[in-house]
Design a protein around this motif. Sequence first.
Motif, PDB file in Angstrom:
ATOM      1  N   THR A 113      83.327 -68.550 -52.656  1.00  0.00           N
ATOM      2  CA  THR A 113      83.849 -67.494 -51.789  1.00  0.00           C
ATOM      3  C   THR A 113      83.419 -67.644 -50.340  1.00  0.00           C
ATOM      4  OG1 THR A 113      81.963 -66.059 -52.348  1.00  0.00           O
ATOM      5  CG2 THR A 113      83.961 -65.862 -53.696  1.00  0.00           C
ATOM      6  N   ALA A 114      82.335 -68.403 -50.081  1.00  0.00           N
ATOM      7  CA  ALA A 114      81.873 -68.575 -48.701  1.00  0.00           C
ATOM      8  C   ALA A 114      82.756 -69.542 -47.919  1.00  0.00           C
ATOM      9  CB  ALA A 114      80.426 -69.072 -48.688  1.00  0.00           C
ATOM     10  N   GLY A 115      83.673 -70.218 -48.610  1.00  0.00           N
ATOM     11  CA  GLY A 115      84.585 -71.125 -47.923  1.00  0.00           C
ATOM     12  C   GLY A 115      84.082 -72.549 -47.893  1.00  0.00           C
ATOM     13  N   GLY A 116      84.939 -73.440 -47.417  1.00  0.00           N
ATOM     14  CA  GLY A 116      84.592 -74.846 -47.339  1.00  0.00           C
ATOM     15  C   GLY A 116      85.558 -75.687 -48.145  1.00  0.00           C
ATOM     16  N   ASN A 117      85.357 -77.010 -48.082  1.00  0.00           N
ATOM     17  CA  ASN A 117      86.218 -77.942 -48.790  1.00  0.00           C
ATOM     18  C   ASN A 117      85.365 -78.991 -49.491  1.00  0.00           C
ATOM     19  OD1 ASN A 117      87.832 -77.232 -46.023  1.00  0.00           O
ATOM     20  ND2 ASN A 117      89.245 -77.412 -47.746  1.00  0.00           N
ATOM     21  N   ASN A 118      85.863 -79.471 -50.618  1.00  0.00           N
ATOM     22  CA  ASN A 118      85.220 -80.617 -51.244  1.00  0.00           C
ATOM     23  C   ASN A 118      85.252 -81.794 -50.275  1.00  0.00           C
ATOM     24  OD1 ASN A 118      85.018 -79.064 -53.596  1.00  0.00           O
ATOM     25  ND2 ASN A 118      86.965 -79.845 -54.399  1.00  0.00           N
ATOM     26  N   ASN A 119      84.168 -82.538 -50.197  1.00  0.00           N
ATOM     27  CA  ASN A 119      84.141 -83.664 -49.273  1.00  0.00           C
ATOM     28  C   ASN A 119      83.162 -84.729 -49.731  1.00  0.00           C
ATOM     29  OD1 ASN A 119      81.419 -83.285 -47.656  1.00  0.00           O
ATOM     30  ND2 ASN A 119      82.369 -81.239 -47.781  1.00  0.00           N
ATOM     31  N   VAL A 120      83.416 -85.947 -49.289  1.00  0.00           N
ATOM     32  CA  VAL A 120      82.541 -87.098 -49.537  1.00  0.00           C
ATOM     33  C   VAL A 120      82.316 -87.793 -48.211  1.00  0.00           C
ATOM     34  CG1 VAL A 120      82.258 -89.279 -50.760  1.00  0.00           C
ATOM     35  CG2 VAL A 120      83.429 -87.377 -51.878  1.00  0.00           C
ATOM     36  N   ASN A 121      81.049 -88.093 -47.896  1.00  0.00           N
ATOM     37  CA  ASN A 121      80.697 -88.747 -46.635  1.00  0.00           C
ATOM     38  C   ASN A 121      79.874 -89.996 -46.908  1.00  0.00           C
ATOM     39  OD1 ASN A 121      81.518 -86.423 -44.753  1.00  0.00           O
ATOM     40  ND2 ASN A 121      80.094 -85.424 -46.156  1.00  0.00           N
ATOM     41  N   GLY A 122      80.116 -91.024 -46.129  1.00  0.00           N
ATOM     42  CA  GLY A 122      79.335 -92.251 -46.251  1.00  0.00           C
ATOM     43  C   GLY A 122      79.153 -92.926 -44.903  1.00  0.00           C
ATOM     44  N   VAL A 123      77.949 -93.423 -44.656  1.00  0.00           N
ATOM     45  CA  VAL A 123      77.641 -94.153 -43.426  1.00  0.00           C
ATOM     46  C   VAL A 123      76.873 -95.411 -43.806  1.00  0.00           C
ATOM     47  CG1 VAL A 123      76.447 -94.137 -41.203  1.00  0.00           C
ATOM     48  CG2 VAL A 123      77.532 -92.044 -42.041  1.00  0.00           C
ATOM     49  N   VAL A 124      77.376 -96.564 -43.389  1.00  0.00           N
ATOM     50  CA  VAL A 124      76.656 -97.818 -43.576  1.00  0.00           C
ATOM     51  C   VAL A 124      76.125 -98.256 -42.212  1.00  0.00           C
ATOM     52  CG1 VAL A 124      78.766 -99.192 -43.315  1.00  0.00           C
ATOM     53  CG2 VAL A 124      76.782-100.163 -44.474  1.00  0.00           C
ATOM     54  N   TYR A 125      74.906 -98.743 -42.181  1.00  0.00           N
ATOM     55  CA  TYR A 125      74.272 -99.076 -40.907  1.00  0.00           C
ATOM     56  C   TYR A 125      73.416-100.329 -41.040  1.00  0.00           C
ATOM     57  CZ  TYR A 125      70.197 -96.882 -43.046  1.00  0.00           C
ATOM     58  OH  TYR A 125      69.163 -96.580 -43.897  1.00  0.00           O
ATOM     59  N   GLY A 126      73.203-100.962 -39.924  1.00  0.00           N
ATOM     60  CA  GLY A 126      72.317-102.115 -39.861  1.00  0.00           C
ATOM     61  C   GLY A 126      71.731-102.230 -38.471  1.00  0.00           C
ATOM     62  N   ARG A 127      70.416-102.337 -38.406  1.00  0.00           N
ATOM     63  CA  ARG A 127      69.731-102.473 -37.117  1.00  0.00           C
ATOM     64  C   ARG A 127      68.704-103.591 -37.245  1.00  0.00           C
ATOM     65  NH1 ARG A 127      69.863 -96.922 -38.387  1.00  0.00           N
ATOM     66  NH2 ARG A 127      71.424 -95.832 -37.134  1.00  0.00           N
ATOM     67  N   GLY A 128      68.778-104.547 -36.342  1.00  0.00           N
ATOM     68  CA  GLY A 128      67.873-105.683 -36.425  1.00  0.00           C
ATOM     69  C   GLY A 128      67.350-106.097 -35.068  1.00  0.00           C
ATOM     70  N   ARG A 129      66.155-106.691 -35.103  1.00  0.00           N
ATOM     71  CA  ARG A 129      65.539-107.203 -33.879  1.00  0.00           C
ATOM     72  C   ARG A 129      64.981-108.593 -34.148  1.00  0.00           C
ATOM     73  NH1 ARG A 129      59.781-105.714 -31.065  1.00  0.00           N
ATOM     74  NH2 ARG A 129      60.249-106.442 -28.962  1.00  0.00           N
ATOM     75  N   LEU A 130      65.379-109.540 -33.319  1.00  0.00           N
ATOM     76  CA  LEU A 130      64.875-110.906 -33.411  1.00  0.00           C
ATOM     77  C   LEU A 130      64.084-111.191 -32.145  1.00  0.00           C
ATOM     78  CD1 LEU A 130      64.818-113.621 -34.912  1.00  0.00           C
ATOM     79  CD2 LEU A 130      66.908-114.249 -33.672  1.00  0.00           C
ATOM     80  N   LEU A 131      62.797-111.503 -32.322  1.00  0.00           N
ATOM     81  CA  LEU A 131      61.897-111.717 -31.188  1.00  0.00           C
ATOM     82  C   LEU A 131      61.283-113.106 -31.276  1.00  0.00           C
ATOM     83  CD1 LEU A 131      60.253-110.701 -28.725  1.00  0.00           C
ATOM     84  CD2 LEU A 131      58.571-109.818 -30.349  1.00  0.00           C
TER      85      LEU A 131
END
Length: 363
Positions: free
Chosen positions: A69-87
């Motif tokens: 009753t509070a409202g809203g929608n079914n949802n699916v979220n995804g985030v793929v990430y990559g962070r790298g440092r070469l020294l």
Amino acid sequence: MKKIIIIACMAAALTAHAQDVDKAKVQTQAAAAAAAQGDLRKVDTGENAWKFTGMTGLNAAATGLVNWTAGGNNNVNGVVYGRGRLLYHKDKLAWDTNLDMEYGMSYIDQPLDKVQKSSDKITLNSKLGYEFAKGWYATGLVGFNTQFALGRSYEGKDDNNPIISKCIAPAYTDVSVGIDWKPNDTFSVYVSPIAGRFTTVSVSQSLNSKYAYLYPTAAGGLEQVLKEKYGVWKYNEQNQKDYNMTTRAELGLSIKGALNYKYKDLKVTSMLGLYTPYAYDKTEIGKNGHGAPLYRDNNRRFGNFDVDWDVAIGYQFMKCLQLTLSTSLKYYNGVMIADKDTGYATERVQFKSILGVGVGYSF
């Protein structure tokens, strides 16, 4: 009898002398081996000259609602990430490269705009420096910033939603030389009084044709819309906008700071970039639709800084799970963003934050 005693004494003396000689010889050889081992440790074999660190993973979340009753929608979220440092750091030479990539999508159970892009970023920075004093490097830097896919403003129109960006539209390329202060491998500050920035908006003819129903090619098409948005144009002698360019080139002052910190399972990275061009032409040439003055330099003048600030914090637990918080703050002079309520377009602070738990790995 006396002869036997004398002979025995002489044999004992010779044996003792031989033992002393052997003991001295062994001690000498041991000392030489220890010295050789110490010299070997001093030799730089290059094994520690390279360091590669970073974190990568996938954050996902799903929300299911039944008679909610509070409202809203079914949802699916995804985030793929990559962070790298070469020294690479050996003797007086240091080469530091950072790559930050992120892409996210959302599916929302609603009539329109079911699939939406939530995150999209490609950032690459590489700098090569020579140490002329302890912790101080004469440095050259190259940076590149763009995105993977088409970006839209979701207004419930599906394929008719306004297009606001795409790969290489915009793209920001920085080339500069300056001084880098690097007291350790964790923190650095770079200042360049000779910094070139190239802002590119490139749209293929096929893409212009594909979206001609939204942006007629007779009016410049999608390419001109994005050039207008990201300031890739100039005023001609008649004070009219000239879009006959793909890249806007500027020379200015650049300041960059970087933090790469790791403590046990905690990883913190932060990059701050500031840029202001050596330009000043505050000649007023008219007013916009809201009565605000328009200047020949489109607010791209010395003292007006572009800001890019990215922060990523990751904590790994249970070996394969990772809690991540990433934020991104941007402000670009000359990049106009319209207010959703009033439609008034001006420079605005852009901010994004992502908090997620998912499968990840830090190294």
